[in-house]
Design a protein around this motif. Structure first.
Motif, PDB file in Angstrom:
ATOM      1  N   VAL A  37       0.831  -1.204   0.000  1.00  0.00           N
ATOM      2  CA  VAL A  37       0.000   0.000   0.000  1.00  0.00           C
ATOM      3  C   VAL A  37       0.872   1.263   0.000  1.00  0.00           C
ATOM      4  N   ILE A  59      -5.815   5.996   1.406  1.00  0.00           N
ATOM      5  CA  ILE A  59      -5.389   4.701   1.958  1.00  0.00           C
ATOM      6  C   ILE A  59      -6.445   3.649   1.646  1.00  0.00           C
ATOM      7  N   ARG A  62      -6.109   2.571  -1.923  1.00  0.00           N
ATOM      8  CA  ARG A  62      -4.928   1.727  -2.135  1.00  0.00           C
ATOM      9  C   ARG A  62      -5.142   0.315  -1.596  1.00  0.00           C
ATOM     10  N   ILE A  63      -5.785   0.208  -0.445  1.00  0.00           N
ATOM     11  CA  ILE A  63      -6.072  -1.119   0.125  1.00  0.00           C
ATOM     12  C   ILE A  63      -7.009  -1.884  -0.807  1.00  0.00           C
ATOM     13  N   VAL A  66      -5.007  -3.140  -3.810  1.00  0.00           N
ATOM     14  CA  VAL A  66      -4.134  -4.273  -3.476  1.00  0.00           C
ATOM     15  C   VAL A  66      -4.945  -5.544  -3.270  1.00  0.00           C
TER      16      VAL A  66
END
Length: 86
Positions: A37, A59, A62-63, A66
């Motif tokens: 991340v 965030i 991004r999580i 992923v």
């Protein structure tokens, strides 16, 4: 307001994070997730332990990227059970 001037807050429920569950299912450690991340371990650790006070949308994105999941897979709203009136 009550007589002391303090606002009464209605119990409206809470948002819970499911990052621990998703990471555990995929066998991803917090250290690895932080690297993937591109953030600090402490940030992922708070998300993992459901201790985030304010959601950082970047965030979160991004999580989701992923883990290849949606926001609804990570966040769950839990209603507060109704309290009996006295």
């Amino acid at each position: 307001m009550n007589e002391q001037g303090v606002l009464l807050i209605q119990e409206y429920g809470r948002v819970e994070l499911r990052l621990r569950e998703l990471m555990d299912q995929r066998g991803i450690s917090r250290n690895r997730m932080a690297r993937l991340v591109n953030t600090r371990y402490e940030v992922i650790d708070k998300w993992y332990k459901n201790q985030v006070e304010k959601i950082d949308a970047d965030i979160l994105a991004r999580i989701c990227f992923v883990l290849r999941c949606g926001v609804g897979d990570l966040l769950v709203y839990r209603e507060q059970p109704a309290q009996p009136r006295s």
